[in-house]
Design a protein around this motif. Structure first.
Motif, short mmCIF file in Angstrom:
data_model
loop_
_atom_site.label_atom_id
_atom_site.label_comp_id
_atom_site.label_asym_id
_atom_site.label_seq_id
_atom_site.Cartn_x
_atom_site.Cartn_y
_atom_site.Cartn_z
N LYS A 93 0.82 -1.21 0.00
CA LYS A 93 0.00 0.00 0.00
C LYS A 93 0.86 1.26 0.00
O LYS A 93 1.79 1.41 0.79
CB LYS A 93 -0.92 -0.01 1.21
N ILE A 94 0.55 2.16 -0.96
CA ILE A 94 1.29 3.41 -1.12
C ILE A 94 0.30 4.57 -1.14
O ILE A 94 -0.78 4.48 -1.72
CB ILE A 94 2.08 3.41 -2.46
N ALA A 95 0.67 5.68 -0.51
CA ALA A 95 -0.17 6.88 -0.53
C ALA A 95 -0.30 7.40 -1.95
O ALA A 95 0.63 7.29 -2.76
CB ALA A 95 0.43 7.95 0.38
N ASN A 96 -1.47 7.94 -2.27
CA ASN A 96 -1.75 8.55 -3.57
C ASN A 96 -1.74 7.55 -4.72
O ASN A 96 -1.53 7.91 -5.88
CB ASN A 96 -0.75 9.68 -3.88
N GLU A 97 -1.95 6.27 -4.41
CA GLU A 97 -2.13 5.25 -5.43
C GLU A 97 -3.45 4.52 -5.17
O GLU A 97 -3.94 4.49 -4.03
CB GLU A 97 -0.98 4.24 -5.43
N LEU A 98 -4.02 3.95 -6.22
CA LEU A 98 -5.26 3.18 -6.07
C LEU A 98 -4.96 1.94 -5.23
O LEU A 98 -4.00 1.22 -5.51
CB LEU A 98 -5.78 2.77 -7.44
N THR A 99 -5.77 1.70 -4.22
CA THR A 99 -5.53 0.54 -3.34
C THR A 99 -6.76 -0.35 -3.26
O THR A 99 -7.89 0.09 -3.50
CB THR A 99 -5.14 1.00 -1.92
N GLY A 100 -6.51 -1.61 -2.89
CA GLY A 100 -7.59 -2.56 -2.73
C GLY A 100 -7.15 -3.72 -1.86
O GLY A 100 -5.99 -3.79 -1.43
N THR A 101 -8.07 -4.64 -1.62
CA THR A 101 -7.81 -5.78 -0.75
C THR A 101 -7.86 -7.07 -1.56
O THR A 101 -8.83 -7.31 -2.30
CB THR A 101 -8.85 -5.84 0.38
N VAL A 116 -3.12 -3.77 -1.07
CA VAL A 116 -2.06 -3.51 -2.05
C VAL A 116 -2.41 -2.29 -2.89
O VAL A 116 -3.58 -1.91 -3.03
CB VAL A 116 -1.84 -4.73 -2.98
N ALA A 117 -1.37 -1.69 -3.47
CA ALA A 117 -1.56 -0.62 -4.44
C ALA A 117 -1.57 -1.21 -5.84
O ALA A 117 -0.88 -2.19 -6.12
CB ALA A 117 -0.43 0.40 -4.31
N LEU A 118 -2.39 -0.63 -6.73
CA LEU A 118 -2.48 -1.07 -8.12
C LEU A 118 -1.93 0.04 -9.00
O LEU A 118 -2.48 1.15 -9.04
CB LEU A 118 -3.93 -1.37 -8.51
N ILE A 119 -0.83 -0.25 -9.69
CA ILE A 119 -0.13 0.77 -10.47
C ILE A 119 -0.08 0.34 -11.93
O ILE A 119 0.36 -0.77 -12.25
CB ILE A 119 1.31 0.95 -9.92
N PRO A 120 -0.53 1.21 -12.86
CA PRO A 120 -0.45 0.86 -14.28
C PRO A 120 0.99 0.61 -14.71
O PRO A 120 1.90 1.37 -14.35
CB PRO A 120 -1.02 2.09 -14.98
#
Length: 348
Positions: free
Chosen positions: A292-300, A338-342
């Motif tokens: 998990k990262i700040a300012n990124e889309l997150t999910g479980t 987790v963060a989801l990053i393109p």
């Protein structure tokens, strides 16, 4: 032999199965018609074969109009062969006799081929690796061998247009992979135009020069496998071919802002039609997972599936299920945030 379909329509008892189909098939091209059950792909194939007549529109083969609302040229008067889903073998004929049949009866069979029938039969048997099975009856053959006989019968008279109606659907998974390669090899040898109907996106992506994606009797998109996969033009194509993740938000020039917070993503070639609907698509392999990262889309993470070289994760993001693929060395656990990053490039 080029094939041109113009404004084709087909109705059955008030139900319109095909709507304004426009399509050109190039000489020697392998064209896949892809779509779910009931989308009209088999209806289109039957019209190309001459088994049905159109309600409106025209079909032309090699510059000659063979079908319109008023007249239809019969299947045997077209330089066309067909491979059926059910194999359609005659139980009283052996393998050699199946191959001989079109050489005796196909109106367009090359004279040089028919005058040397035995030579052509042997050539075809060798092409499909069935020489040692020439005297076998259909009941003595495996599913894969039956399909090879069906293919052999179709290519024997050297047709210019070869129609295939889900020819691998009755085979097991491993045999289907083998037969894909076999059909590609036959296409290279025969140089015939092939129209291949399937609901299996893997078959279409693996074999075709171009793919026609159909839905509810209409063409959604026509393009190369790469274009269809990486640059779908409609939500249906994005979801049906490759199961893309669709995100909603707002496009501001070349930047997409997700509905979830202030996360923004750059454009990597999203189709204008999807932009107008304020959508952004990413394939599962285009998403990188990270703690998990700040300012990124997150999910479980909700589920985790081992797939040999990678893990497949389903991730809940604000009530939406997102699918992501991650390398085997990047392991996460069910319940982890987790963060989801393109993970995109200009070549996508």
């Amino acid at each position: 032999m080029s094939t041109v379909v113009k404004n084709l329509k087909k109705s059955f008892d008030g139900f319109q199965a095909l709507h304004h189909i426009n399509l050109s098939i190039k000489d020697g091209e392998f064209l896949a018609i892809l779509g779910p059950s009931g989308c009209g792909k088999t209806t289109l194939l039957r019209l190309l074969a001459g088994f049905d007549s159109p309600t409106d529109g025209t079909i032309s083969l090699a510059g000659t109009e063979v079908a319109n609302a008023k007249k239809v040229v019969a299947p045997e008067k077209r330089n066309v062969s067909m491979v059926f889903q059910s194999f359609a073998l005659w139980p009283h004929m052996n393998v050699k006799e199946h191959i001989a049949f079109p050489l005796d009866h196909h109106r367009f069979a090359d004279q040089a081929v028919t005058s040397a029938k035995e030579k052509r039969i042997l050539e075809v048997l060798e092409t499909v690796n069935l020489k040692e099975f020439a005297d076998r009856m259909p009941g003595e053959l495996s599913g894969g061998q039956k399909q090879r006989v069906s293919l052999a019968r179709a290519i024997a008279p050297k047709p210019k247009l070869l129609l295939m109606d889900e020819p691998l659907s009755n085979l097991d998974a491993e045999l289907r992979m083998d037969m894909r390669r076999e059909i590609q090899r036959l296409h290279a040898l025969t140089k015939a135009s092939i129209v291949y109907v399937t609901h299996d996106q893997g078959e279409a992506l693996a074999m075709a020069d171009r793919i026609v994606v159909m839905n509810k009797g209409k063409i959604e998109q026509i393009g190369t496998p790469e274009e269809i996969y990486y640059h779908p033009e409609t939500p249906f194509v994005a979801k049906f071919v490759g199961k893309a993740n669709i995100f909603t938000g707002e496009w501001k020039k070349d930047v997409f802002q997700l509905q979830q917070g202030k996360v923004t993503w750059k454009d990597w070639g999203i189709a204008e039609a999807l932009k107008r609907e304020q959508m952004y698509i990413l394939r599962p392999e285009q998403l990188k997972l990270s703690p998990k990262i700040a300012n990124e889309l997150t999910g479980t993470i909700k589920t985790k599936q081992f797939q040999g070289k990678e893990y497949h994760y389903s991730i809940e993001v604000n009530g939406q299920v997102i699918i992501a693929h991650a390398p085997i060395l990047e392991q996460y656990h069910v319940g982890e945030e987790v963060a989801l990053i393109p993970m995109i490039s200009d070549e996508s």
